[in-house]
Design a protein around this motif. Sequence first.
Motif, PDB file in Angstrom:
ATOM      1  N   TYR A 190       0.833  -1.198   0.000  1.00 11.17           N
ATOM      2  CA  TYR A 190       0.000   0.000   0.000  1.00 11.17           C
ATOM      3  C   TYR A 190       0.872   1.255   0.000  1.00 11.17           C
ATOM      4  O   TYR A 190       2.088   1.186   0.216  1.00 11.17           O
ATOM      5  CB  TYR A 190      -0.951   0.022   1.200  1.00 11.17           C
ATOM      6  N   GLU A 245      -0.365  10.244   7.179  1.00  6.94           N
ATOM      7  CA  GLU A 245      -0.489   8.826   7.507  1.00  6.94           C
ATOM      8  C   GLU A 245       0.824   8.279   8.050  1.00  6.94           C
ATOM      9  O   GLU A 245       1.899   8.821   7.808  1.00  6.94           O
ATOM     10  CB  GLU A 245      -0.910   8.019   6.269  1.00  6.94           C
ATOM     11  N   ASP A 292      -6.812   4.312  14.022  1.00  9.47           N
ATOM     12  CA  ASP A 292      -7.267   4.573  12.645  1.00  9.47           C
ATOM     13  C   ASP A 292      -6.228   4.087  11.643  1.00  9.47           C
ATOM     14  O   ASP A 292      -6.578   3.566  10.577  1.00  9.47           O
ATOM     15  CB  ASP A 292      -7.539   6.060  12.440  1.00  9.47           C
ATOM     16  N   ALA A 293      -4.949   4.272  11.980  1.00  7.75           N
ATOM     17  CA  ALA A 293      -3.884   3.822  11.092  1.00  7.75           C
ATOM     18  C   ALA A 293      -3.926   2.303  10.936  1.00  7.75           C
ATOM     19  O   ALA A 293      -3.793   1.775   9.826  1.00  7.75           O
ATOM     20  CB  ALA A 293      -2.517   4.262  11.637  1.00  7.75           C
ATOM     21  N   GLN A 351      -6.560   0.367  11.308  1.00  6.69           N
ATOM     22  CA  GLN A 351      -7.754  -0.002  10.563  1.00  6.69           C
ATOM     23  C   GLN A 351      -7.575   0.246   9.075  1.00  6.69           C
ATOM     24  O   GLN A 351      -7.930  -0.590   8.229  1.00  6.69           O
ATOM     25  CB  GLN A 351      -8.960   0.789  11.076  1.00  6.69           C
ATOM     26  N   THR A 352      -6.993   1.392   8.747  1.00  6.08           N
ATOM     27  CA  THR A 352      -6.776   1.730   7.340  1.00  6.08           C
ATOM     28  C   THR A 352      -5.830   0.733   6.688  1.00  6.08           C
ATOM     29  O   THR A 352      -6.088   0.246   5.581  1.00  6.08           O
ATOM     30  CB  THR A 352      -6.202   3.146   7.213  1.00  6.08           C
ATOM     31  N   ARG A 353      -4.710   0.437   7.363  1.00  7.54           N
ATOM     32  CA  ARG A 353      -3.736  -0.498   6.791  1.00  7.54           C
ATOM     33  C   ARG A 353      -4.328  -1.906   6.696  1.00  7.54           C
ATOM     34  O   ARG A 353      -4.076  -2.625   5.727  1.00  7.54           O
ATOM     35  CB  ARG A 353      -2.477  -0.533   7.655  1.00  7.54           C
ATOM     36  N   ASP A 363      -7.502  -2.686   6.217  1.00  6.49           N
ATOM     37  CA  ASP A 363      -8.413  -2.688   5.074  1.00  6.49           C
ATOM     38  C   ASP A 363      -7.646  -2.739   3.757  1.00  6.49           C
ATOM     39  O   ASP A 363      -8.036  -3.459   2.820  1.00  6.49           O
ATOM     40  CB  ASP A 363      -9.305  -1.448   5.102  1.00  6.49           C
ATOM     41  N   GLU A 364      -6.546  -1.993   3.679  1.00  2.04           N
ATOM     42  CA  GLU A 364      -5.775  -1.967   2.447  1.00  2.04           C
ATOM     43  C   GLU A 364      -5.084  -3.303   2.190  1.00  2.04           C
ATOM     44  O   GLU A 364      -4.997  -3.752   1.041  1.00  2.04           O
ATOM     45  CB  GLU A 364      -4.752  -0.834   2.492  1.00  2.04           C
TER      46      GLU A 364
END
Length: 213
Positions: free
Chosen positions: A74, A80, A131-132, A134-136, A138-139
């Motif tokens: 990613y 970020e 949040d970091a 969760q984002t990673r 998902d990616e």
Amino acid sequence: MSNETEDLVHQILGRSEIEPQLAEEILSIGRLKKVKAGGVVISPDSTGNEMPIVLEGLLKVMRQDQTGGEVFLYFLEGGETCAMSITCCIEGKKKAFHVVAEEDSVLWMIPMAYIDSWVVKYKSFRKFVFDAYQTRFDEMLNTIDSVVFLKMDQRLYKYLLDKKQASGTFVINKTHEQIANELNTSRVVVSRLLKQLEREGKIEQYRNRIEIM
């Protein structure tokens, strides 16, 4: 430190959400780091225990296997951080990934020694770290889905669209070999599929440059 840099650091955790004391600690404890395109920020052999936060530019995270092969995971954009680096440093594990500057980038490096206490002490920083993750997460699920469910031509086009989205430009300055390395495939396959995408009117190719239509 310039007012511009100070403003960028305050924006990392969400402007008004950040606690004043945390902002002061981030500014006093962290350090500015500039990396040229292609420069390595984190590698499996890295000895420094710092969390990079992107202020400007774009980073890419590559997963490395036991044979030295790599595959793109990613991108990291402005504001970020790399959740994988947090996990490895806190748990003392050897890093199995690379973080490389995709373009000239400006980073704010924070020593890992402060992460645990900040997560407990500051709500805004705790939210930023979670949040970091969760984002990673998902990616990486999207990456796994693309490897398992998508054909190589679909993976390639998704990679190009992800790059466009992350960099904010329709122009991708990469060689066929560079793209092949990041997708863990051969240059011949990438060249053939790029020609196919060009025939479909999805891209235009130039020397070491691809434009998404």
